[in-house]
Design an enzyme around this catalytic site. Sequence first.
Site, PDB file in Angstrom:
ATOM      1  N   GLU A  92      -9.582 -10.770  -6.029  1.00 40.24           N
ATOM      2  CA  GLU A  92      -8.986 -11.507  -4.912  1.00 40.24           C
ATOM      3  C   GLU A  92      -8.857 -10.604  -3.686  1.00 40.24           C
ATOM      4  O   GLU A  92      -8.578  -9.411  -3.812  1.00 40.24           O
ATOM      5  CB  GLU A  92      -7.593 -11.992  -5.302  1.00 40.24           C
ATOM      6  CG  GLU A  92      -7.619 -12.955  -6.445  1.00 40.24           C
ATOM      7  CD  GLU A  92      -6.235 -13.355  -6.910  1.00 40.24           C
ATOM      8  OE1 GLU A  92      -6.147 -14.204  -7.797  1.00 40.24           O
ATOM      9  OE2 GLU A  92      -5.239 -12.813  -6.389  1.00 40.24           O
ATOM     10  N   CYS A 109      -6.272  -7.435   2.913  1.00 39.58           N
ATOM     11  CA  CYS A 109      -5.641  -6.814   1.751  1.00 39.58           C
ATOM     12  C   CYS A 109      -6.703  -6.785   0.652  1.00 39.58           C
ATOM     13  O   CYS A 109      -7.116  -7.834   0.155  1.00 39.58           O
ATOM     14  CB  CYS A 109      -4.439  -7.671   1.357  1.00 39.58           C
ATOM     15  SG  CYS A 109      -3.656  -7.169  -0.148  1.00 39.58           S
ATOM     16  N   CYS A 116      -5.441  -4.752 -13.590  1.00 42.48           N
ATOM     17  CA  CYS A 116      -4.676  -3.525 -13.290  1.00 42.48           C
ATOM     18  C   CYS A 116      -4.053  -2.985 -14.565  1.00 42.48           C
ATOM     19  O   CYS A 116      -3.449  -3.741 -15.340  1.00 42.48           O
ATOM     20  CB  CYS A 116      -3.576  -3.828 -12.272  1.00 42.48           C
ATOM     21  SG  CYS A 116      -2.646  -2.352 -11.810  1.00 42.48           S
ATOM     22  N   CYS A 120       2.857  -4.070 -14.057  1.00 41.67           N
ATOM     23  CA  CYS A 120       4.185  -4.415 -13.519  1.00 41.67           C
ATOM     24  C   CYS A 120       4.563  -5.823 -13.996  1.00 41.67           C
ATOM     25  O   CYS A 120       3.743  -6.737 -13.958  1.00 41.67           O
ATOM     26  CB  CYS A 120       4.182  -4.352 -11.991  1.00 41.67           C
ATOM     27  SG  CYS A 120       3.755  -2.731 -11.366  1.00 41.67           S
ATOM     28  N   CYS A 123       4.192  -9.059 -11.728  1.00 38.38           N
ATOM     29  CA  CYS A 123       2.919  -9.212 -11.029  1.00 38.38           C
ATOM     30  C   CYS A 123       1.912  -9.948 -11.909  1.00 38.38           C
ATOM     31  O   CYS A 123       1.682  -9.557 -13.056  1.00 38.38           O
ATOM     32  CB  CYS A 123       2.411  -7.822 -10.672  1.00 38.38           C
ATOM     33  SG  CYS A 123       0.691  -7.791 -10.163  1.00 38.38           S
ATOM     34  N   GLY A 172      -4.942  -4.127  -8.583  1.00 37.38           N
ATOM     35  CA  GLY A 172      -5.219  -2.756  -9.000  1.00 37.38           C
ATOM     36  C   GLY A 172      -4.333  -1.723  -8.346  1.00 37.38           C
ATOM     37  O   GLY A 172      -3.642  -1.978  -7.361  1.00 37.38           O
ATOM     38  N   GLU A 173      -4.331  -0.532  -8.955  1.00 44.01           N
ATOM     39  CA  GLU A 173      -3.581   0.626  -8.452  1.00 44.01           C
ATOM     40  C   GLU A 173      -4.608   1.546  -7.788  1.00 44.01           C
ATOM     41  O   GLU A 173      -5.383   2.219  -8.486  1.00 44.01           O
ATOM     42  CB  GLU A 173      -2.864   1.303  -9.630  1.00 44.01           C
ATOM     43  CG  GLU A 173      -2.366   2.719  -9.387  1.00 44.01           C
ATOM     44  CD  GLU A 173      -1.446   2.871  -8.184  1.00 44.01           C
ATOM     45  OE1 GLU A 173      -0.359   2.293  -8.176  1.00 44.01           O
ATOM     46  OE2 GLU A 173      -1.844   3.586  -7.233  1.00 44.01           O
ATOM     47  N   SER A 204      -1.279   1.562  -0.971  1.00 41.54           N
ATOM     48  CA  SER A 204      -0.006   1.290  -1.631  1.00 41.54           C
ATOM     49  C   SER A 204      -0.085   1.692  -3.104  1.00 41.54           C
ATOM     50  O   SER A 204      -1.060   1.370  -3.779  1.00 41.54           O
ATOM     51  CB  SER A 204       0.266  -0.212  -1.512  1.00 41.54           C
ATOM     52  OG  SER A 204       1.409  -0.542  -2.245  1.00 41.54           O
ATOM     53  N   SER A 227       5.627   1.427  -3.788  1.00 42.16           N
ATOM     54  CA  SER A 227       6.351   0.271  -4.324  1.00 42.16           C
ATOM     55  C   SER A 227       7.511   0.799  -5.159  1.00 42.16           C
ATOM     56  O   SER A 227       7.326   1.164  -6.315  1.00 42.16           O
ATOM     57  CB  SER A 227       5.422  -0.571  -5.206  1.00 42.16           C
ATOM     58  OG  SER A 227       4.365  -1.052  -4.440  1.00 42.16           O
ATOM     59  N   LEU A 228       8.686   0.852  -4.574  1.00 43.22           N
ATOM     60  CA  LEU A 228       9.835   1.467  -5.246  1.00 43.22           C
ATOM     61  C   LEU A 228      10.507   0.466  -6.195  1.00 43.22           C
ATOM     62  O   LEU A 228      10.619   0.701  -7.380  1.00 43.22           O
ATOM     63  CB  LEU A 228      10.818   1.951  -4.177  1.00 43.22           C
ATOM     64  CG  LEU A 228      11.757   3.055  -4.559  1.00 43.22           C
ATOM     65  CD1 LEU A 228      11.026   4.272  -5.073  1.00 43.22           C
ATOM     66  CD2 LEU A 228      12.629   3.425  -3.361  1.00 43.22           C
ATOM     67  N   HIS A 229      11.003  -0.629  -5.643  1.00 43.92           N
ATOM     68  CA  HIS A 229      11.469  -1.795  -6.392  1.00 43.92           C
ATOM     69  C   HIS A 229      12.666  -1.579  -7.327  1.00 43.92           C
ATOM     70  O   HIS A 229      13.073  -2.517  -8.026  1.00 43.92           O
ATOM     71  CB  HIS A 229      10.349  -2.437  -7.220  1.00 43.92           C
ATOM     72  CG  HIS A 229       9.133  -2.819  -6.427  1.00 43.92           C
ATOM     73  ND1 HIS A 229       9.156  -3.053  -5.081  1.00 43.92           N
ATOM     74  CD2 HIS A 229       7.840  -3.003  -6.814  1.00 43.92           C
ATOM     75  CE1 HIS A 229       7.937  -3.359  -4.668  1.00 43.92           C
ATOM     76  NE2 HIS A 229       7.117  -3.326  -5.686  1.00 43.92           N
ATOM     77  N   ASN A 303       8.286 -13.733  -4.327  1.00 46.11           N
ATOM     78  CA  ASN A 303       7.581 -15.003  -4.191  1.00 46.11           C
ATOM     79  C   ASN A 303       7.421 -15.599  -5.599  1.00 46.11           C
ATOM     80  O   ASN A 303       6.613 -15.110  -6.386  1.00 46.11           O
ATOM     81  CB  ASN A 303       6.216 -14.700  -3.545  1.00 46.11           C
ATOM     82  CG  ASN A 303       5.383 -15.928  -3.342  1.00 46.11           C
ATOM     83  OD1 ASN A 303       5.891 -17.045  -3.316  1.00 46.11           O
ATOM     84  ND2 ASN A 303       4.088 -15.728  -3.201  1.00 46.11           N
ATOM     85  N   CYS A 346      -0.823 -10.981  -5.395  1.00 46.70           N
ATOM     86  CA  CYS A 346      -2.068 -10.627  -6.075  1.00 46.70           C
ATOM     87  C   CYS A 346      -2.115 -11.182  -7.503  1.00 46.70           C
ATOM     88  O   CYS A 346      -1.138 -11.199  -8.221  1.00 46.70           O
ATOM     89  CB  CYS A 346      -2.311  -9.135  -6.034  1.00 46.70           C
ATOM     90  SG  CYS A 346      -1.267  -8.176  -7.086  1.00 46.70           S
TER      91      CYS A 346
HETATM   92  S1  SF4 Z   1       1.958  -4.687  -8.615  1.00 52.53           S
HETATM   93 FE1  SF4 Z   1       0.098  -3.510  -8.157  1.00 52.53          FE
HETATM   94  S2  SF4 Z   1       0.261  -1.721  -9.546  1.00 52.53           S
HETATM   95 FE2  SF4 Z   1       1.684  -3.260 -10.340  1.00 52.53          FE
HETATM   96  S3  SF4 Z   1       0.473  -4.392 -11.874  1.00 52.53           S
HETATM   97 FE3  SF4 Z   1       0.315  -5.508  -9.915  1.00 52.53          FE
HETATM   98  S4  SF4 Z   1      -1.568  -4.751  -9.015  1.00 52.53           S
HETATM   99 FE4  SF4 Z   1      -0.975  -3.275 -10.590  1.00 52.53          FE
END
Ligand code: SF4
Length: 368
Positions: A92, A109, A116, A120, A123, A172-173, A204, A227-229, A303, A346
């Site tokens: 995407e 983006c 990934c 997370c 996600c 992805g990371e 990011s 991405s601290l969160h 979201n 994502c």
């Molecule tokens: S937020 Fe980013 S790093 Fe975390 S699982 Fe989703 S795509 Fe991967």
Amino acid sequence: MEKTELLGLSLEEVEQVMAALGLPRFRARQIYHWLYKHQVHSFYQMNNLPKELRHFLDKKVALTVPRVMKARVSRDGTRKFLLELADKKRIETVAIPQFRTDGKKFTICVSSQVGCPVGCRFCATGQSGFERDLTAGEIVGQVVAVERELKQREKQNLGERYLTNVVFMGMGEPLLNLDAVLKAISIINDDRAIGIGQRHVTISTAGFIPGIRQLAESGLQVTLAISLHATTDEVRNRIIPMNRRYPLESLMESISSYIEKTGRRVTLEYLLLDGVNSSAQDAERLAKMVRPLLANINLIPYNETDRLHYRRPDQYTINRFVACLTREGVNVTLREEMGSDIEAACGQLKGRMAAAGRKQEIGSVDSK
Ligand code: SF4
């Protein structure tokens, strides 16, 4: 024999490929111009090349721009694209309008991996597993495909550019695929190719410390977003499994070293999840953690999606969080996630397509 893929090569590398085929160097510049300034998908569209040469190139080398399988347009102007790669894997890419510039310029983006491995919990991509890294060509190819799509839809003069900023915040990371990301950035940055400056590129990360170090060493002038969160390891371990390996204290140290080494500010992203990380105590801890870094914080209320159980906090909780950070002297911006009506976070569109068993007509464009 497998054909050499030209997308994702530097101009000098394309020149070498031309030389190996017995062609003059200037053919590389012509191809580069057609590909990156006019976003063509085939040698046959390069109409200032002799016909026999187009045929010859098509036989000898490849130019594989990802195919747009589906595009959706949000009420807020965000456009989300489902792209198919040469091996039929899907990723995407999202184009977000910049309203300061009358909505005609976009930030793209991009994805850096298919799926990934970070996983997370909030996600959709993280919950659907990891398939493979993208190549530099597949990353650059997203910019080419989306720029072309935007021009076609807006019927804009081919000489102008829609995409002015690139953020690595898609699937992805990026720091786990840093070599391909750095190669892609060098092409995105090259004026002879896409020509978007390093300061308009953001990477990011969920907190992959070896990658933060490598990025600091690279000397690139890109913006780093973390991405601290969460403000405690207990919560962060639960929502970002990578935190078990790279806990908060080490992450904050690596951010400090990055700032010291590069002289650049970082942005901290903080997703507000109801009942998880949005209490007044969280806000106080967050202020304490970031004040020494002079970093900006982007607060993003979650979201919601029906496939994950996390919820967005109510407005009172969001306002309280912002007020606490502001009172503590922290630079904070409250951001709404763009494109929430088209599942622009994502992994949501790809997940939806898979869930529907691909019954939807692929190739159609859903404009809202
Ligand atoms: S937020 Fe980013 S790093 Fe975390 S699982 Fe989703 S795509 Fe991967």
